[in-house]
Design a protein around this motif. Structure first.
Motif, PDB file in Angstrom:
ATOM      1  N   MET A 195       0.863  -1.252  -0.045  1.00  0.00           N
ATOM      2  CA  MET A 195      -0.058   0.110   0.154  1.00  0.00           C
ATOM      3  C   MET A 195       0.858   1.165   0.050  1.00  0.00           C
ATOM      4  N   ALA A 196       2.264   1.204  -0.003  1.00  0.00           N
ATOM      5  CA  ALA A 196       2.971   2.173  -0.111  1.00  0.00           C
ATOM      6  C   ALA A 196       2.721   3.221  -1.249  1.00  0.00           C
ATOM      7  N   GLY A 197       2.835   4.343  -0.937  1.00  0.00           N
ATOM      8  CA  GLY A 197       2.782   5.482  -1.989  1.00  0.00           C
ATOM      9  C   GLY A 197       1.375   5.799  -2.484  1.00  0.00           C
ATOM     10  N   LEU A 198       0.364   5.063  -1.818  1.00  0.00           N
ATOM     11  CA  LEU A 198      -0.988   5.254  -2.115  1.00  0.00           C
ATOM     12  C   LEU A 198      -1.523   6.366  -1.330  1.00  0.00           C
ATOM     13  N   GLN A 199      -1.906   7.618  -1.834  1.00  0.00           N
ATOM     14  CA  GLN A 199      -2.364   8.597  -1.074  1.00  0.00           C
ATOM     15  C   GLN A 199      -3.811   9.101  -1.456  1.00  0.00           C
ATOM     16  N   ARG A 200      -4.617   9.103  -0.403  1.00  0.00           N
ATOM     17  CA  ARG A 200      -5.999   9.330  -0.388  1.00  0.00           C
ATOM     18  C   ARG A 200      -6.215  10.393  -1.158  1.00  0.00           C
ATOM     19  N   GLY A 201      -6.864  10.325  -2.286  1.00  0.00           N
ATOM     20  CA  GLY A 201      -7.390  11.474  -2.931  1.00  0.00           C
ATOM     21  C   GLY A 201      -6.467  11.619  -4.351  1.00  0.00           C
ATOM     22  N   ALA A 202      -5.525  10.555  -4.479  1.00  0.00           N
ATOM     23  CA  ALA A 202      -4.596  10.553  -5.579  1.00  0.00           C
ATOM     24  C   ALA A 202      -5.232   9.935  -6.522  1.00  0.00           C
ATOM     25  N   ALA A 203      -6.247   8.858  -6.391  1.00  0.00           N
ATOM     26  CA  ALA A 203      -6.669   8.117  -7.387  1.00  0.00           C
ATOM     27  C   ALA A 203      -7.962   8.980  -8.096  1.00  0.00           C
ATOM     28  N   THR A 204      -7.894   8.809  -9.514  1.00  0.00           N
ATOM     29  CA  THR A 204      -9.154   9.499 -10.401  1.00  0.00           C
ATOM     30  C   THR A 204      -9.611   8.158 -11.206  1.00  0.00           C
ATOM     31  N   PRO A 205     -11.032   8.339 -11.352  1.00  0.00           N
ATOM     32  CA  PRO A 205     -11.545   7.311 -12.236  1.00  0.00           C
ATOM     33  C   PRO A 205     -10.904   7.302 -13.705  1.00  0.00           C
ATOM     34  N   GLN A 206     -10.633   6.165 -13.867  1.00  0.00           N
ATOM     35  CA  GLN A 206     -10.170   5.920 -15.581  1.00  0.00           C
ATOM     36  C   GLN A 206     -11.472   5.412 -16.139  1.00  0.00           C
ATOM     37  N   SER A 207     -12.366   4.614 -15.483  1.00  0.00           N
ATOM     38  CA  SER A 207     -13.478   4.312 -16.378  1.00  0.00           C
ATOM     39  C   SER A 207     -14.896   4.483 -15.362  1.00  0.00           C
ATOM     40  N   ILE A 208     -15.893   4.680 -15.815  1.00  0.00           N
ATOM     41  CA  ILE A 208     -17.222   4.778 -15.239  1.00  0.00           C
ATOM     42  C   ILE A 208     -18.327   4.175 -16.013  1.00  0.00           C
ATOM     43  N   THR A 209     -18.906   3.211 -15.616  1.00  0.00           N
ATOM     44  CA  THR A 209     -19.848   2.242 -16.410  1.00  0.00           C
ATOM     45  C   THR A 209     -21.054   2.307 -15.452  1.00  0.00           C
ATOM     46  N   VAL A 210     -22.102   2.626 -16.098  1.00  0.00           N
ATOM     47  CA  VAL A 210     -23.489   2.716 -15.364  1.00  0.00           C
ATOM     48  C   VAL A 210     -24.143   1.201 -15.758  1.00  0.00           C
ATOM     49  N   HIS A 211     -24.475   0.514 -14.892  1.00  0.00           N
ATOM     50  CA  HIS A 211     -25.173  -0.967 -15.390  1.00  0.00           C
ATOM     51  C   HIS A 211     -26.554  -0.575 -14.813  1.00  0.00           C
ATOM     52  N   ALA A 212     -27.569  -0.448 -15.543  1.00  0.00           N
ATOM     53  CA  ALA A 212     -28.545  -0.075 -15.389  1.00  0.00           C
ATOM     54  C   ALA A 212     -29.429  -1.281 -14.970  1.00  0.00           C
ATOM     55  N   LYS A 213     -29.222  -2.499 -15.344  1.00  0.00           N
ATOM     56  CA  LYS A 213     -30.040  -3.591 -15.007  1.00  0.00           C
ATOM     57  C   LYS A 213     -29.568  -4.046 -13.595  1.00  0.00           C
ATOM     58  N   SER A 214     -28.323  -4.049 -13.408  1.00  0.00           N
ATOM     59  CA  SER A 214     -27.872  -4.624 -11.727  1.00  0.00           C
ATOM     60  C   SER A 214     -27.904  -3.401 -10.929  1.00  0.00           C
ATOM     61  N   ARG A 215     -28.231  -2.274 -11.393  1.00  0.00           N
ATOM     62  CA  ARG A 215     -28.254  -1.146 -10.649  1.00  0.00           C
ATOM     63  C   ARG A 215     -27.114  -0.824  -9.815  1.00  0.00           C
ATOM     64  N   SER A 261      -7.316   4.897 -10.778  1.00  0.00           N
ATOM     65  CA  SER A 261      -6.153   4.957 -11.470  1.00  0.00           C
ATOM     66  C   SER A 261      -5.253   3.960 -10.520  1.00  0.00           C
ATOM     67  N   ASP A 262      -5.564   3.778  -9.438  1.00  0.00           N
ATOM     68  CA  ASP A 262      -4.752   2.827  -8.551  1.00  0.00           C
ATOM     69  C   ASP A 262      -4.909   1.551  -8.726  1.00  0.00           C
ATOM     70  N   GLY A 263      -5.864   1.141  -9.826  1.00  0.00           N
ATOM     71  CA  GLY A 263      -5.956  -0.309  -9.954  1.00  0.00           C
ATOM     72  C   GLY A 263      -7.361  -0.714  -9.284  1.00  0.00           C
ATOM     73  N   ALA A 264      -7.819  -0.032  -8.321  1.00  0.00           N
ATOM     74  CA  ALA A 264      -9.183  -0.536  -7.457  1.00  0.00           C
ATOM     75  C   ALA A 264     -10.274  -0.451  -8.456  1.00  0.00           C
ATOM     76  N   THR A 265     -11.262  -1.247  -8.692  1.00  0.00           N
ATOM     77  CA  THR A 265     -12.542  -1.126  -9.291  1.00  0.00           C
ATOM     78  C   THR A 265     -13.447  -1.445  -8.234  1.00  0.00           C
ATOM     79  N   PHE A 266     -14.621  -0.428  -8.159  1.00  0.00           N
ATOM     80  CA  PHE A 266     -15.796  -0.841  -7.302  1.00  0.00           C
ATOM     81  C   PHE A 266     -16.929  -0.790  -7.993  1.00  0.00           C
TER      82      PHE A 266
END
Length: 137
Positions: free
Chosen positions: A1-21, A28-33
């Motif tokens: 987790m070194a070098g991971l600053q809160r607020g440093a990550a920016t979205p690389q992709s945003i997808t709206v999944h309407a069916k699954s809501r 940018s830090d590799g996390a996908t939610f």
């Protein structure tokens, strides 16, 4: 987790999944939610939901089936979702989306606890007039 600053990550992709809501956000830090619309709606950062200070939050209910009608960009730091129940005043910054995504288990638990304490059902319709208790039992 070194070098991971809160607020440093920016979205690389945003997808709206309407069916699954869910809103899928890849950072940018590799996390996908995958953030459920209901969670976004219940934890909307708007004054309408958060109130104007601690303890002023308005408990949101009946949002399980809420849909996301649109996502409007706000500068290059946030999005403003338009929900099917007419709510559109929440500005979700990248930080806040990251917070919702990374803490969603805790947030769901907190939401369920607040529902229990208030004695209301998650699917109860919202009371008109902002849901402020007026002492009518």
């Amino acid at each position: 987790m070194a070098g991971l600053q809160r607020g440093a990550a920016t979205p690389q992709s945003i997808t709206v999944h309407a069916k699954s809501r869910v809103l899928e956000v890849g950072f940018s830090d590799g996390a996908t939610f995958r953030i459920p619309f209901e969670l976004m709606r219940v934890y909307s950062p708007s004054a309408e939901v958060q109130g104007h200070g601690p303890g002023q939050e308005v408990l949101q209910t009946g949002k399980r089936d809420v849909e996301l009608l649109g996502l409007d960009p706000v500068g290059n730091y946030a999005v403003q979702p338009r929900f099917s129940d007419g709510h559109d005043s929440g500005i979700f910054t990248w930080d806040y989306l990251y917070f919702l995504g990374s803490k969603q288990d805790e947030l769901w638990g907190d939401y369920e606890r607040r529902l229990r304490e208030a004695g209301v059902d998650r699917d109860a319709p919202m009371q008109a007039g902002g849901g402020h208790a007026c002492g009518h039992h």
